[in-house]
Design an enzyme around this catalytic site. Structure first.
Site, PDB file in Angstrom:
ATOM      1  N   HIS A  91      28.484   2.664  11.486  1.00  0.00           N
ATOM      2  CA  HIS A  91      27.853   1.450  12.013  1.00  0.00           C
ATOM      3  C   HIS A  91      26.392   1.793  12.324  1.00  0.00           C
ATOM      4  O   HIS A  91      26.082   2.939  12.651  1.00  0.00           O
ATOM      5  CB  HIS A  91      28.605   1.061  13.290  1.00  0.00           C
ATOM      6  CG  HIS A  91      28.192  -0.232  13.883  1.00  0.00           C
ATOM      7  ND1 HIS A  91      27.113  -0.337  14.731  1.00  0.00           N
ATOM      8  CD2 HIS A  91      28.698  -1.485  13.778  1.00  0.00           C
ATOM      9  CE1 HIS A  91      26.989  -1.601  15.120  1.00  0.00           C
ATOM     10  NE2 HIS A  91      27.942  -2.314  14.552  1.00  0.00           N
ATOM     11  N   LYS A  94      36.054  -4.644  22.642  1.00  0.00           N
ATOM     12  CA  LYS A  94      36.916  -4.554  21.456  1.00  0.00           C
ATOM     13  C   LYS A  94      38.348  -4.175  21.834  1.00  0.00           C
ATOM     14  O   LYS A  94      39.195  -3.966  20.991  1.00  0.00           O
ATOM     15  CB  LYS A  94      36.353  -3.531  20.463  1.00  0.00           C
ATOM     16  CG  LYS A  94      35.021  -3.955  19.839  1.00  0.00           C
ATOM     17  CD  LYS A  94      34.600  -2.967  18.783  1.00  0.00           C
ATOM     18  CE  LYS A  94      33.141  -3.053  18.416  1.00  0.00           C
ATOM     19  NZ  LYS A  94      32.769  -4.249  17.693  1.00  0.00           N
ATOM     20  N   CYS A 110      26.889  -4.644   9.912  1.00  0.00           N
ATOM     21  CA  CYS A 110      26.047  -3.600  10.540  1.00  0.00           C
ATOM     22  C   CYS A 110      26.317  -2.242   9.905  1.00  0.00           C
ATOM     23  O   CYS A 110      26.384  -1.214  10.599  1.00  0.00           O
ATOM     24  CB  CYS A 110      26.263  -3.530  12.042  1.00  0.00           C
ATOM     25  SG  CYS A 110      25.907  -5.065  12.880  1.00  0.00           S
ATOM     26  N   ASP A 115      32.768   8.160  17.435  1.00  0.00           N
ATOM     27  CA  ASP A 115      32.566   6.761  17.774  1.00  0.00           C
ATOM     28  C   ASP A 115      33.947   6.089  17.673  1.00  0.00           C
ATOM     29  O   ASP A 115      34.450   5.854  16.580  1.00  0.00           O
ATOM     30  CB  ASP A 115      31.564   6.156  16.785  1.00  0.00           C
ATOM     31  CG  ASP A 115      31.467   4.646  16.915  1.00  0.00           C
ATOM     32  OD1 ASP A 115      32.088   4.084  17.833  1.00  0.00           O
ATOM     33  OD2 ASP A 115      30.767   4.043  16.087  1.00  0.00           O
ATOM     34  N   GLN A 146      36.310   1.423  17.008  1.00  0.00           N
ATOM     35  CA  GLN A 146      37.360   0.735  16.236  1.00  0.00           C
ATOM     36  C   GLN A 146      38.707   1.439  16.299  1.00  0.00           C
ATOM     37  O   GLN A 146      39.670   0.984  15.677  1.00  0.00           O
ATOM     38  CB  GLN A 146      36.943   0.602  14.762  1.00  0.00           C
ATOM     39  CG  GLN A 146      35.691  -0.214  14.534  1.00  0.00           C
ATOM     40  CD  GLN A 146      35.863  -1.693  14.882  1.00  0.00           C
ATOM     41  OE1 GLN A 146      36.973  -2.184  15.117  1.00  0.00           O
ATOM     42  NE2 GLN A 146      34.767  -2.421  14.914  1.00  0.00           N
TER      43      GLN A 146
END
Ligand code: C6P
Length: 409
Positions: free
Chosen positions: A120, A223, A364, A197, A200
């Protein structure tokens, strides 16, 4: 799926374009259950006060709730101490904090930072900026035709020159689950630190920082059922202790003189200004909710939905699906696709007319789009409150997209 999960989400009872709302944009943000909404509402109605400052009972209560939330997050991700949890606005701010604090501290001319081509923008641009400033080199792990980072890429790109490896646990475009254990092992062998990261992944699967022995992780509350405006940076205490502050001002100091200041210990050193107490309380409630549903259950529901959707999508003429189409492989419930000769924005608008919310665009992740020779894709992304019935409506709607635009098949 027990009906009760769905009933817990007020927005899922609503209509979109006069049709029942079908929300398939969970990778962008998830919906919020009553318990989270009520906890935030209760904070503002009953004990809103600026934490860490006041000596009156309301402020003490707000401080306790905020610090309890930190403990919940620490326990949830298997951190050794709550002080290893830094609250940020979102994953983007956490990644920027790492680049500008840790990156600037350790990088020197010629050092290498390794990221993947599927990152991202939040995990690309901060590294580009710091690499330019420090004369470091930004290197990319590329993907095979299934969207996977291969063993060869890990072996060849992560070397003794690497100082930082920063990769997404799960891709927000392809849904690929990256081989993070192998990446962490190789990086540590080379003396590099690893940033995961988890924006997700953590909404859908367990992330235990101690079991993984990962150095830093980042994620966003919104999220994973929590409100927008609260995010998390986890870091190993030894590293956070020696890192300089990212932002300065109130809350993060020990003593301020005319020309010099000293800084508060962890975690306050990295939390300048009035924090998002309501957001932290919402995040703690969201964690409580996720624990009640259980990651095993979440994975089971989402795997079934992904398999069901992929099975039908591959049969639709003129559809192209990107990344791994075998639902049993290392992938999550994020599916990117295009319909031949149809702009993804048109597909999204046509589906919206049927009450279905999907995302279309570059997500993104422009370097990934370029790597895949694409301008944009449509993307659906599931959460445990989605259903097979919703997928049926989506598939029907998808079949009609070309007919709508071309009067054809
Ligand atoms: N991806 C999506 O629709 P923020 O915006 O800071 O909460 O999250 C940034 C971010 C970082 N890493 C990954 C892997 C992400 O997917 C995101 C956010 C959203 O895909 C919004 S662009």
């Amino acid at each position: 799926m027990p009906k009760s999960y769905r009933d817990d989400f007020p927005i899922l009872q609503n209509e979109n374009q006069s049709k029942p709302l079908i929300y398939f944009d969970n990778a962008a943000t998830t919906q919020k259950p009553y318990t989270v909404l009520e906890a935030i509402d209760n904070y503002y109605k009953v004990f809103n006060a600026n934490p860490h400052r006041g000596l009156y009972s309301l402020s003490v209560k707000a401080t306790k709730a905020y610090e309890d939330a930190r403990e919940s997050v620490a326990e949830f991700i298997g951190a050794k101490k709550p002080s290893e949890i830094i609250f940020t606005r979102n994953a983007t701010e956490a990644l920027n904090l790492l680049a500008y604090s840790y990156g600037r501290m350790v990088l020197q001319d010629g050092d290498e930072i390794v990221i993947s081509i599927a990152e991202h923008h939040s995990n690309i641009i901060p590294w580009q900026q710091v690499a330019k400033e420090k004369g470091a080199i930004l290197k990319f792990l590329y993907l095979d035709k299934h969207g996977q980072i291969t063993e060869d890429e890990i072996h060849n790109k992560i070397t003794n020159k690497t100082k930082i490896v920063a990769v997404a646990h799960v891709s927000n475009v392809l849904g690929t689950i990256n081989p993070i254990e192998n990446i962490i092992e190789k990086a540590h062998k080379c003396g590099a630190k690893v940033i995961l990261d988890c924006a997700q992944s953590i909404p859908h699967m367990e992330v235990n920082v101690t079991k993984l022995d990962v150095d830093f992780i980042t994620f966003s509350g919104h999220k994973m059922l929590a409100p927008m405006g609260i995010g998390v940076l986890y870091g190993k205490e030894d590293f956070l202790n020696v890192m300089p502050p990212f932002m300065t001002g109130g809350e993060m100091i020990e003593y301020v003189d005319e020309q010099e200041s000293t800084f508060a210990p962890l975690p306050q050193k990295f939390e300048a200004g009035t924090p998002n107490v309501g957001g932290a309380i919402g995040l703690a409630k969201a964690i409580e909710y996720i624990k009640t549903v259980g990651y095993d259950n979440i994975s089971k529901i989402e795997d079934e939905l992904t398999e069901y959707a992929l099975e039908q999508m591959v049969k639709i003429p003129h559809i192209e699906i990107y990344g791994e189409i075998n639902s049993k492989k290392d992938r999550c419930g994020v599916i990117s696709f295009n319909i031949k000769d149809v702009h993804p924005h048109d597909t999204a608008s046509i589906l919206d007319a049927d009450g279905i919310a999907i995302r279309a665009g570059h997500h993104c992740a422009q370097p990934l789009m370029k790597y895949l020779s694409l301008a944009a894709t449509c993307r659906i992304s599931f959460y445990f409150y989605n259903t097979k019935e919703e997928i049926d409506v989506f598939i029907n709607s998808l079949k009609n997209v070309r007919r709508w635009l071309h009067n054809g098949d």
